[in-house]
Design an enzyme around this catalytic site. Sequence first.
Site, PDB file in Angstrom:
ATOM      1  N   ASP A  82      41.663  34.645  43.933  1.00 43.59           N
ATOM      2  CA  ASP A  82      42.488  35.515  44.778  1.00 43.59           C
ATOM      3  C   ASP A  82      42.209  35.324  46.263  1.00 43.59           C
ATOM      4  OD1 ASP A  82      39.901  36.666  44.236  1.00 43.59           O
ATOM      5  OD2 ASP A  82      40.603  38.565  45.074  1.00 43.59           O
ATOM      6  N   GLU A 144      38.177  39.031  43.261  1.00 40.62           N
ATOM      7  CA  GLU A 144      36.849  39.039  43.905  1.00 40.62           C
ATOM      8  C   GLU A 144      36.906  39.878  45.175  1.00 40.62           C
ATOM      9  OE1 GLU A 144      33.683  38.008  46.687  1.00 40.62           O
ATOM     10  OE2 GLU A 144      35.821  37.730  47.001  1.00 40.62           O
TER      11      GLU A 144
HETATM   12 ZN   LIG Z   1      35.598  34.807  49.174  1.00 37.19          ZN
END
Ligand SMILES: [Zn+2]
Length: 380
Positions: A82, A144
């Site tokens: 992401d 993340e």
């Molecule tokens: Zn990162």
Amino acid sequence: MKQNDKRVIDRFIELALVDGESFNERMVADYLVAEFQKLGIKLCEDDTAGKIGGNCGNLYGFAEGRGKYADSEPILFCAHMDTVAPGNNKKIILNDDGTITSDHTTVLGADDRVGIAGIIEAYTEVLEEELDHPPIEFLFTVAEEVYGLGSAALDYSKIRSRIAFAPDCSGEYGVYSSCEPTLISFEVHIKGKASHAGYEPEKGINAIAVAAAAISRIKQGWADDHTTLNIGTIEGGSVTNAVPENCLIKGEIRSGVHEDAYQTMEYVESVFSEEAKSAGAELCIDKKERITVYRKDPEARAGSALDRYKRALGKQGRETLAKKSYGGSDINSLIKHGMDGLNIYGPMYNIHTTEEYTTVQEIVSFAELLKILMVLDWTE
Ligand SMILES: [Zn+2]
């Protein structure tokens, strides 16, 4: 430019162009499944999408070891799929000075697509050159950027490696994240009592006033030299002619010492509950530990992730550079699950801004660094 150098740059640009903000990593995953298939690796997706409300889960792949390292302990390479927003419809610009940027209306997404591109290139070269290597695990995570939700939801029972590298640390060549904090996010719900503001205000309990009284007592910023406290948002009330019944406050605490994060949380709770009690309001506090602290011993044990990283950098004539992080990354989860994980250098600067950039030269050296890590004999 050498052919492989061009290949990793093209790879990075191709990857950066794929939309994939947090919770919407599907297209990145589809790309990776197809590309790893060409390398003979089947990437499997886990069930994290459903758990976190995204459109994609984490991807995991395994490569058998080869030659004299075939039976060595496996190592894991991790990168997140992401990006933060604004990360859709990017335009990637290769500038004359060797930097790569977006058109400054979006992030570039070098965080962490450069990590993914480097891992693919490194493994491709290991295969092409038929280099001996230990078994390698690949992990590509989702979300993340949202407290590492993807790696936190991962089923660690299927991970075989103890050693893990995640190229997700921004900074000078050779940096690694030497410590990351415990992060607790919290929401304070105050329920007072509504009444007409002009007719009978004395019958109301003003939730906003309770919040204001509490917040004015709470010391924000540095709670001590390693702990921060921030109240980031507040919302409450609905109209000007009613005593506000509700107020919602959101904040976070980060600390390099796990217990101190909780102690600071207790302090926040006690102040809010005192003020709520004295006003006769109801109080509900939701808190969540988002990431868990770790600290790396700079004296790296032989064979540890940090030791291998030092040796690999040494082969490039470079040195390690410890960097404190206040953010947290997938590595926090890996370490929490008993792994020796290291958040290592990735060529990315001004991350999480539309001025994010990377450079051609660094991507090339970085891919080489990952290749060295993949085939390194740390006993030598
Ligand atoms: Zn990162």
